[in-house]
Design an enzyme around this catalytic site. Structure first.
Site: not given
Length: 281
Positions: A221, A255
């Site tokens: 991210k 995830r």
């Protein structure tokens, strides 16, 4: 603690790794790599060998600024891979927000609907409620993918995320979906600033009070890039570190793109946690 899905009841007494399988040409870190069914299926098999517990197939990019994809195109990318992936034995999740895609994916054998819109799109809640056992992951997102990072949420994110997830879980339960089918995702990076994302990580244990298992996705991210100065392709170590911190703060599913390295790190974490309590049960 378990997560009931269409074909399997997943034991969450130890943290589980969900491997990301992007079937899109434009995902932010690995779009276009799995351009055909044999390549995608080989990648699914590789993730399972590396220790993935769940496969998460996505055929529409949700990166910031991404445009929507028509349902027929999403299904064209998804279904040929899904029909083969469900034969591999592991639970298969489908990352989608469209009711039509959910219904066809579930009919093709998918176990889980993983929805960044938390079943707020037309017909999505109906699609999940009509299924007798599929699992569902409800995620918090501020805004929508095309604009979410242009106008991120304001203030402390934790209370707002908790209130949203509580409301969505309640809406799903009201339609007859059993609690054991529901997992919640705070939505790292979806309409939130880096400070808010890290604040959610620090306060993550508070989300456990909602009474549902947490699924968390920090992999590659942009907040990790902001903290480290590393590009998406260089964020392996920060991604694994964030996954470990999420698990330490109570996440039951992480995830990730980098399955092998995350699994190895969790093995070390579990070994060091034996005296604290078996797998945080």
């Amino acid at each position: 603690m378990h997560w009931q899905t269409a074909r399997q009841r997943i034991d969450l007494s130890r943290p589980r790794v969900m491997g990301i399988v992007n079937l899109t040409p434009d995902s932010f870190s690995d779009g276009g790599r799995l351009a055909d069914v044999p390549a995608a299926l080989a990648y699914c098999e590789r993730l399972l060998r590396e220790g993935a517990d769940i496969l998460d197939l996505g055929a529409e990019s949700t990166r910031p600024g991404s445009p929507p994809v028509p349902a027929d195109e999403e299904l064209r990318r998804l279904l040929p891979v899904l029909r083969e992936a469900v034969k591999l034995g592991a639970p298969v999740s489908v990352d989608t927000s469209k009711a039509e895609v959910m219904r066809e994916a579930l009919d093709a054998g998918a176990d889980i609907v993983n929805d960044i819109w938390a079943l707020r799109q037309p017909g999505a809640l109906d699609a999940v409620a009509a299924h007798p056992a599929c699992g569902v992951c409800l995620m918090h997102m501020h805004g929508e993918p095309r604009t979410m990072q242009l106008a991120p949420m304001q203030g402390d994110a934790t209370a707002q995320v908790a209130a949203f997830l509580q409301e969505r879980a309640g809406a799903v339960r009201a339609r007859g979906v059993a609690a054991e089918r529901i997992v919640l995702d705070p939505g790292v990076g979806f309409g939130k600033t880096p400070a808010q994302n890290f604040g959610l990580l620090s306060a993550q244990r508070g989300l456990l009070e909602l009474g549902y298992p947490l699924l968390v996705g920090w992999s590659r991210k942009s907040s990790l890039g902001q903290a480290t100065g590393l590009s998406a392709g260089e964020r392996l170590v920060p991604s694994v570190a964030a996954a470990l911190l999420a698990v330490e703060r109570g996440a039951r599913v992480v995830r990730v793109h980098d399955v092998k390295d995350t699994v190895a790190a969790l093995q070390v974490w579990r070994a060091a946690s034996q005296d604290i309590g078996k797998d945080m049960a």
